[in-house]
Design an enzyme around this catalytic site. Structure first.
Site, PDB file in Angstrom:
ATOM      1  N   LYS A  23      85.847  17.312 -98.581  1.00 36.97           N
ATOM      2  CA  LYS A  23      85.361  17.355-100.281  1.00 36.97           C
ATOM      3  C   LYS A  23      85.066  18.548-101.130  1.00 36.97           C
ATOM      4  CE  LYS A  23      80.845  17.575 -98.075  1.00 36.97           C
ATOM      5  NZ  LYS A  23      79.496  16.862 -97.700  1.00 36.97           N
ATOM      6  N   TYR A  28      73.844  40.791-122.910  1.00 34.01           N
ATOM      7  CA  TYR A  28      72.820  40.047-123.761  1.00 34.01           C
ATOM      8  C   TYR A  28      71.294  40.081-123.341  1.00 34.01           C
ATOM      9  CZ  TYR A  28      76.931  37.233-124.940  1.00 34.01           C
ATOM     10  OH  TYR A  28      77.986  36.830-125.375  1.00 34.01           O
TER      11      TYR A  28
HETATM   12  C1  LIG Z   1      79.348  17.300 -96.393  1.00 33.64           C
HETATM   13  C2  LIG Z   1      79.011  16.354 -94.965  1.00 33.64           C
HETATM   14  C3  LIG Z   1      79.238  16.961 -93.918  1.00 33.64           C
HETATM   15  C4  LIG Z   1      79.665  18.651 -93.592  1.00 33.64           C
HETATM   16  O1  LIG Z   1      78.305  19.134 -93.563  1.00 33.64           O
HETATM   17  P1  LIG Z   1      78.290  20.944 -93.151  1.00 33.64           P
HETATM   18  O2  LIG Z   1      76.913  21.073 -93.183  1.00 33.64           O
HETATM   19  O3  LIG Z   1      79.002  21.456 -94.475  1.00 33.64           O
HETATM   20  O4  LIG Z   1      79.118  20.879 -91.886  1.00 33.64           O
HETATM   21  C5  LIG Z   1      79.279  16.093 -92.845  1.00 33.64           C
HETATM   22  N1  LIG Z   1      79.061  14.806 -92.971  1.00 33.64           N
HETATM   23  C6  LIG Z   1      78.840  14.311 -94.308  1.00 33.64           C
HETATM   24  C7  LIG Z   1      78.582  12.962 -94.538  1.00 33.64           C
HETATM   25  C8  LIG Z   1      78.794  15.017 -95.485  1.00 33.64           C
HETATM   26  O5  LIG Z   1      78.543  14.503 -96.467  1.00 33.64           O
END
Ligand SMILES: *Cc1c(COP(=O)(O)O)cnc(C)c1O
Length: 372
Positions: A40, A265
């Site tokens: 994702k 800045y």
């Molecule tokens: C993002 C996500 C993960 C992965 O988690 P990490 O801590 O990055 O390993 C696993 N399960 C779901 C449902 C997620 O949204």
């Protein structure tokens, strides 16, 4: 350190490190565990296409995303034919596209289940569904305590209206609280105690990266790692991942200043004597956290040099008074190893008051992603 002739700043990403982290997760979870890499948010900012291309050689069971658009991208642009699971709830008008693309979707409520059943009828094929059980995260999912209210309806739908592929929960504190992992797992098991009536046994999954190391005994079916693959640490006592991401920027200007010269800045920095400054071609417009102004550092000539003044959108200045021979075109390291020194992802995250996930997903499209 690799150099890139044209870029003013860039991310250098290590395919071997990504594969090594995948191997460590799989080893921790055991030979039977299938892996669903979470890709994702453009694979946590690294670039979904390349991450998928590299990890595909390891034959993961499927891929995890958060949104419909991410799932469609895997199907249409990356030509992925393995399972693709969309974890965040979809709204009703998204369902048909998801089903037509053979995306597996999560369900968190009986209302959503009714919409999914209706969409399945319209599409003419049963939706492939993962039932989300809330065991303490509180964002999505059926309440684990009231499974008597929802489980019978899910089981009924699974007889012909949907294909019940999986059942999962999401851990809230696996990085620092093993006890909470056991508690959430027990809650999931309790919610699933009525499963004996189900027409087929769904895959049960709960483990994110930290969970895979904290409680590999629960890995049985599928693990869903994200951050560890990409080089983010998962808590004390667990293995340290191989660093995957390095961040470099070029020196674009060098100057000698006299006492009292102000910088940036708000003129928040003022030279206390004669100093030498190097301006680097990177800023918060690239995803370098602005909060590192007057706090963070970079590496030049293998030494730490402090960031002085506020970070601006495109430029950041470091004090190089202790160095000699720094020239325009030299490369500074913001993340990665140079000589004996290194700056880790988790070090930057902590200094910026955030987590490695936010640092990675904060890198903007302006930074070329170069895989080596
Ligand atoms: C993002 C996500 C993960 C992965 O988690 P990490 O801590 O990055 O390993 C696993 N399960 C779901 C449902 C997620 O949204």
């Amino acid at each position: 350190m690799s150099t890139n002739r044209e870029a003013r700043a860039w991310l250098l990403l290590g395919a071997d490190a990504l594969l090594e982290n995948f191997a460590r997760l799989r080893a921790a979870a055991g030979p039977d565990a299938r892996v669903l890499p979470m890709v994702k948010a453009d694979a946590y900012g690294l670039g979904m296409s390349e991450v998928v291309r590299i990890l595909r050689s390891e034959r993961p069971w499927g891929w995890g995303v958060a949104t419909l658009a991410e799932g469609l991208r895997l199907r249409d642009e990356e030509a992925i034919d393995e399972a693709v699971v969309v974890f965040s709830p979809l709204v009703e008008r998204e369902l048909e596209s998801a089903l037509r693309a053979d995306l597996q979707i999560s369900v968190s409520s009986l209302d959503a289940l009714a919409e999914i059943v209706a969409a399945s009828r319209r599409v003419g094929a049963p939706a492939k569904v993962h039932v989300d059980v809330d065991t303490g995260m509180g964002r999505t999912g059926f309440d684990w305590q009231s499974s008597l209210e929802w489980m019978p309806r899910v089981i009924e739908a699974a007889r012909e209206e949907i294909e019940w592929v999986g059942c999962f929960t999401h851990l809230h504190s696996a990085e620092d609280d093993d006890r909470s992992v056991r508690e959430q797992w027990a809650r999931l098991q309790e919610a699933l105690s009525g499963l004996a009536d189900a027409p087929a046994a769904p895959l049960i999954h709960a483990l994110n990266s930290a969970g895979a190391f904290a409680a590999p005994e629960y890995a049985g079916y599928v693990i869903r790692p994200g951050i560890f693959l990409y080089g983010g640490a998962v808590g004390a006592g667990h293995p340290i991942p191989e660093p995957v991401v390095s961040l470099y920027a070029r020196v674009c200007h060098v100057r000698e200043v006299t006492a009292g010269t102000t910088l940036g800045y708000g003129a928040t920095y003022r030279a206390s004597g004669p100093e030498r400054w190097a301006t680097l071609s990177i800023g918060y417009g690239d995803g370098l956290p602005r909060v590192l102004g007057n706090r963070g550092c970079a590496l030049l000539q293998g030494r730490r040099v402090p960031i002085i003044g506020r970070i601006s959108m495109d430029l950041t200045v470091v004090d190089i008074s202790d160095l000699s021979g720094v020239r325009v075109g030299d490369v500074a390291t913001f993340l990665g190893t140079e000589g004996q020194e290194k700056i880790t992802l988790d070090e930057i995250a902590e200094l910026a008051g955030t987590i490695s996930y936010e640092i990675l997903t904060g890198f903007t499209p302006r930074l070329p992603r170069i895989w080596a």
